[in-house]
Structure formats: structure tokens, C-alpha cells
Design an enzyme around this catalytic site. Sequence first.
Site, PDB file in Angstrom:
ATOM      1  N   LYS A   1       6.346   3.601  -1.714  1.00  0.00           N
ATOM      2  CA  LYS A   1       6.338   2.303  -1.016  1.00  0.00           C
ATOM      3  C   LYS A   1       6.526   1.234  -2.082  1.00  0.00           C
ATOM      4  O   LYS A   1       6.240   1.488  -3.258  1.00  0.00           O
ATOM      5  CB  LYS A   1       4.974   2.073  -0.358  1.00  0.00           C
ATOM      6  CG  LYS A   1       4.663   3.006   0.778  1.00  0.00           C
ATOM      7  CD  LYS A   1       4.705   2.236   2.089  1.00  0.00           C
ATOM      8  CE  LYS A   1       4.521   3.132   3.288  1.00  0.00           C
ATOM      9  NZ  LYS A   1       3.122   3.390   3.567  1.00  0.00           N
TER      10      LYS A   1
ATOM     11  N   HIS B   1       4.066  -4.412  -3.476  1.00  0.00           N
ATOM     12  CA  HIS B   1       4.251  -5.694  -2.800  1.00  0.00           C
ATOM     13  C   HIS B   1       3.309  -6.771  -3.330  1.00  0.00           C
ATOM     14  O   HIS B   1       2.522  -6.540  -4.252  1.00  0.00           O
ATOM     15  CB  HIS B   1       4.139  -5.535  -1.279  1.00  0.00           C
ATOM     16  CG  HIS B   1       2.843  -4.944  -0.831  1.00  0.00           C
ATOM     17  ND1 HIS B   1       1.657  -5.626  -0.908  1.00  0.00           N
ATOM     18  CD2 HIS B   1       2.553  -3.734  -0.300  1.00  0.00           C
ATOM     19  CE1 HIS B   1       0.690  -4.868  -0.439  1.00  0.00           C
ATOM     20  NE2 HIS B   1       1.201  -3.712  -0.058  1.00  0.00           N
TER      21      HIS B   1
ATOM     22  N   HIS C   1      -0.334  -6.035  -3.773  1.00  0.00           N
ATOM     23  CA  HIS C   1      -0.642  -5.248  -4.971  1.00  0.00           C
ATOM     24  C   HIS C   1      -0.596  -6.117  -6.215  1.00  0.00           C
ATOM     25  O   HIS C   1      -1.281  -5.852  -7.192  1.00  0.00           O
ATOM     26  CB  HIS C   1       0.324  -4.070  -5.106  1.00  0.00           C
ATOM     27  CG  HIS C   1       0.112  -3.027  -4.062  1.00  0.00           C
ATOM     28  ND1 HIS C   1       1.098  -2.606  -3.222  1.00  0.00           N
ATOM     29  CD2 HIS C   1      -1.004  -2.339  -3.717  1.00  0.00           C
ATOM     30  CE1 HIS C   1       0.601  -1.689  -2.396  1.00  0.00           C
ATOM     31  NE2 HIS C   1      -0.679  -1.521  -2.675  1.00  0.00           N
TER      32      HIS C   1
HETATM   33  N1  ARG Z   1      -3.576   2.453  -2.192  1.00  0.00           N
HETATM   34  C1  ARG Z   1      -4.356   1.534  -1.448  1.00  0.00           C
HETATM   35  C2  ARG Z   1      -3.474   0.435  -0.881  1.00  0.00           C
HETATM   36  O1  ARG Z   1      -2.396   0.214  -1.356  1.00  0.00           O
HETATM   37  C3  ARG Z   1      -5.436   0.874  -2.266  1.00  0.00           C
HETATM   38  C4  ARG Z   1      -6.436   1.809  -2.888  1.00  0.00           C
HETATM   39  C5  ARG Z   1      -7.678   1.101  -3.281  1.00  0.00           C
HETATM   40  N2  ARG Z   1      -8.638   1.934  -3.923  1.00  0.00           N
HETATM   41  C6  ARG Z   1      -9.411   2.856  -3.329  1.00  0.00           C
HETATM   42  N3  ARG Z   1     -10.239   3.530  -4.046  1.00  0.00           N
HETATM   43  N4  ARG Z   1      -9.338   3.035  -2.040  1.00  0.00           N
HETATM   44  O2  ARG Z   1      -3.857  -0.225   0.060  1.00  0.00           O
END
Ligand code: ARG
Length: 566
Positions: free
Chosen positions: A126, A129, A132
Site C-alpha cells: 500500500k 500515505h 504514515h
Molecule cells: N500498519 C498500521 C497502519 O498502517 C499501523 C500499525 C501500528 N502499530 C501497531 N502495533 N498496531 O494503520
Amino acid sequence: MKNEFCDKAAKLLEERVTREQLLAITEVPADEKMGDYAIPCFALAKEQRRNPAVIAAEFKEILSGKKEELAADRIENVGGYCNVFVDREKFTKKCFAKMFQENHGFRDWGAGGVICMDYSSPNIAKNFHAGHLRTTIIGNSLYKIFTKLGHSVVRINYLGDWGTQFGKLITAYKKWSSPQAVEERGIDELLDLYVKLNAEAEKSPELIEEARAWFVRMENNDPEALAVWNWFREISMQEFERVYKMLDISFDSCTGESFYRDKVPGLIEELRRKNLLEESQGALVIDLGAYHMPPCLITKSDGGSIYHSRDIAAAIDRKKKYGFEKCLYITGAEQSLHFKQVFKAVELMGYSWADELVHVPFGLVSLDGAKLSSRKGNMVYAEDILKEAVERAMEQIREKNPSLADKEDTAEKVGVGAVIFHDLYHQRIKNVDFAWEDVLNLEGATGPYVQYAYARAKSILRKSGDIVKADDINYHKLADDAAFSLVKILSGYEDAVVNAARGYEPSVIARYLITLTSAFNHFYQKCPILQAVEEERYARILLVTIVQDVIADACGLLGTKCPEEM
Ligand code: ARG
């Protein structure tokens, strides 16, 4: 320095007020006439059922007898306030001596205690964005802040690299794509494939079955499935790396969700033993009704791991591995419920350290007023935001300072710095809009404004060529209002960093920088530096030296860099 003042004053005032109370009520007034520290006695008066003016007068009496110990010049009592005016020379001398110590004389607040920070954490296949971008910027800044305070920080990029969506992706790839297309178009190709599969599946639901089967193969360590998945992961990482490079960011661990997939069966075992699991429509859940939350899903009916269970497994693993005193999760506020559920599950499992897990949420991002959402298709890539900022910075430079030597490097620092600063200037929970006129405005509360002040300070120092030491100056020459208000702000640096850490709030430092640079600009307009004569000139040069150093250091805590010239 406010901390220090309150320590001393509380001791002198003995049982009348605690250090904590004093710290909570003491103000550092912007207006010099109200003193350097003002103690409003209204809250105390309410508590003690006494007249605030009487308490303030009593404080004045006591503290006036101990002026030396407080480094105070005089103490006044106005209504319910006790106002302390410091001895400016002594105060400045002390402040400067501290600034020249290692790490600006900061106390070792963290004493090496470990803090895990889970941030950035983009999802592979993905795009990286704008959301992030926020977690990456905020996380990096918190890492720098806690490190400055003496903590040992573990930076974890918890990649979203596992889940049913990869089954969909492999299905789509096998049907409609090729190795060349993926190599050429990278994440764009993967994204298109994902969108296409979802669209086609509305007409042909068997695609979903196929996707599920691929994910089951992944979970069963099927070599073919894992090879494709791993390749997608690498391609994604290459793209993410470009953003990290622009932001000059790195991590200590890139252990993502996939790492925890085989820890979930053990977790289920443990949950079962602890009587926490329930079956619900074929899935396994932890009932959280007693805590007014929906159930925490542990596995779906197909038995695979999911986001929640992987996060619980990861928390337990991190505690074992790093022995953290805190583990921060920096994500958008929309994940608040997820983390509440995960933390509650850890607590119910009997882990006393569950309260060391902290969700650090932030608000949404928009670009020039337009919401950024994937479904509507106006998803903005972080990389494009950064690139556009650099281009716009370059335009500004070409227009305003065409003879500047290293334009590329400066544009990069200004552009990227502007984006970072704009993000961090707002309280993190607020939504942020990247309106370019605001982000790069040299006159607003922006990164370029701060950088410009730094470049100006540097230019003064270059022109003067004097190297002045703290012992060499006459401190009386910095006792005027313009210089002294700057000194007072400098003396508040440690407090600002500590407050930023306490609230997980880099905006405290961004705002501190604006206060500092505005005061510097004011001082610069009021007080000639290069034209001043000897003692005055040396004293002011030393002040500028320290201002410039603190600006650069505080910018470093945000993750921005200061060009020497602009
Ligand atoms: N990958 C997830 C996202 O893009 C965020 C992960 C955050 N960290 C966790 N330990 N859940 O929304």
C-alpha cells in the site's frame, strides 16, 4: 529553571506549600513588570480557606528574607500574587554556565530506562500515505526528545506485512499481472491489483475464496505463497526507504506483523488456560462487555491470526525482549479502540505491565483543505508532499536569494523541514492541513521562519569572528529587557523538553522555538550587535552563540535541519 526555582522556594516556604503545588501554580509572566516568577495564591487560598492576599503577603515576607538563596533581586506582593524578580546578572550567568555543559546541563531524567516506540509502520503493498507521514514525523521527534532526556529508545517499524489482503494480492497478481509490471511500477501496480480484485469480486465472489486459500497457504508456510509475498515486501520497503531517506530517519527493528503470526497459537493456548476465550460465530474472542467495549477478536473462523492477536503477541514479546518501562504506539486516533482492546487483553492476562502500554494518537491530515481518503481516490503519497515542499522551497530561494551557494541542499532542508515543522507545531490530536502558503510562509509560525532566524544568527557570528567564552563577559550588559527576556526563554529549554516528553507532545518544542526565535528577532532589532562597543558586543555575541545553538538543538529534536545560509 522554573523547576529549580520551585524546588528552592518550596523548601523555604516549608509546610505552607508542596513542591508539586508550587510547580503547578507558578507562572513565568510574559510581562516583565509582573516579575520573573509569579506565584498566584488563589488555589491555595481556596484549599486552606484563607485570604489569597494574606498568603501572598506571607510568602513575600518569608522569601524576602532568603533572597540570596533564590538569586532574587526583589520580591513584591500584589493582591493574591507573590512576584519574584530575579537578579538578572546572576540568573544569566547561571543559565549560560548550564548551556555550556554537556547536553545543555540537562538532568539525566531517563537514567537509561528503555522506551519502545512503535511508529511509521506502513502497510506493504500500500502506499506510504500522509497519515504514515505523521506517525513517522511524530515518532521520530519523540525518539529524539526521550533520547535527549537520557532514555534508551528502541525504534520499531511494525510493518503491516501480514493479513488476508495479501491473499487477495497474490490472487490478483497471478491473474492479471507479471514480474515485469511489478518491477516497473512497484507499489502502484500492487495497489491497482488490489483495487481491481475488490471490484471484480463483487461480480465473481469465488475470487474471495481463492484469496482466502492463498492466505491460508501463506499461514501454512507454503514456499510459493511466501516467495511472492516476500518479494512484494521488498519492493514496498524500497519505496518506503525513499521517504525515510528524505526525512533522515532510521529504525532499530523492522519486525512487522508477519513476525508474530506463529506466536498466535501459543497466545491462544495461554488465553484458553487463563479462561479468557469465548467462541462467537466460529471466531475466538475475548469478551470486553464489562469494560464497555466490543469483544476483542483473536482469530476469525478460519483460525488465522489477526491484527489484534498479533499486537497482543507483539507486546508480550517486546516486554520480554527489551524490558521496556513504556511502549508507545503512535498511530491515528481512529485506532484508539483497537489499542484499548489490546491493552485490556494484556491486562486481563495478568500482566502487571499493561499500564506501560501507551497509545499516542494523532488527528487527520488534509492537503489544501481536501480530505485524503483512499476510497475516493485522492490518496496523497508522503513522498509527493515532501517533493512538492522541496520544489516550492527551491522556487522561493531562486526568487529571494538567487546567489545562494548550495541551493539544492538548502531547498531540501527548508522544504522537508517546513513539512515536519508544520505537522509538529499543532497539538498532535488536532487535524493538520497542509496548505502550502502556511507551510512555507517565512513570516508565519513555520519551519522556514525558525531556520531563517538561525541563518541570521550564524551570519552575525561569521561576520563578527569573535569567539566569546562564558567567563569573559560582563553580565550586566545583558540585563536590559530585550536581552533578558531572551535569556529567560533559553533558561526554559529543559522545562520545554521535559513537558514535551511528559505529554508525548512535540508541539511544545515547536512552540518553544517560535517563542525563542521571535524574541531573538526582537532583540536583534532593538540591540545592535556588530556595531556595539566592546563589552556590550561580546556579551551580545555570546547570547547569539547560545541562541543559535539552542535553535539547532531544538530543531534536531523535531527532526529538522538548519541551513547555515538561506
Ligand atoms: N500498519 C498500521 C497502519 O498502517 C499501523 C500499525 C501500528 N502499530 C501497531 N502495533 N498496531 O494503520
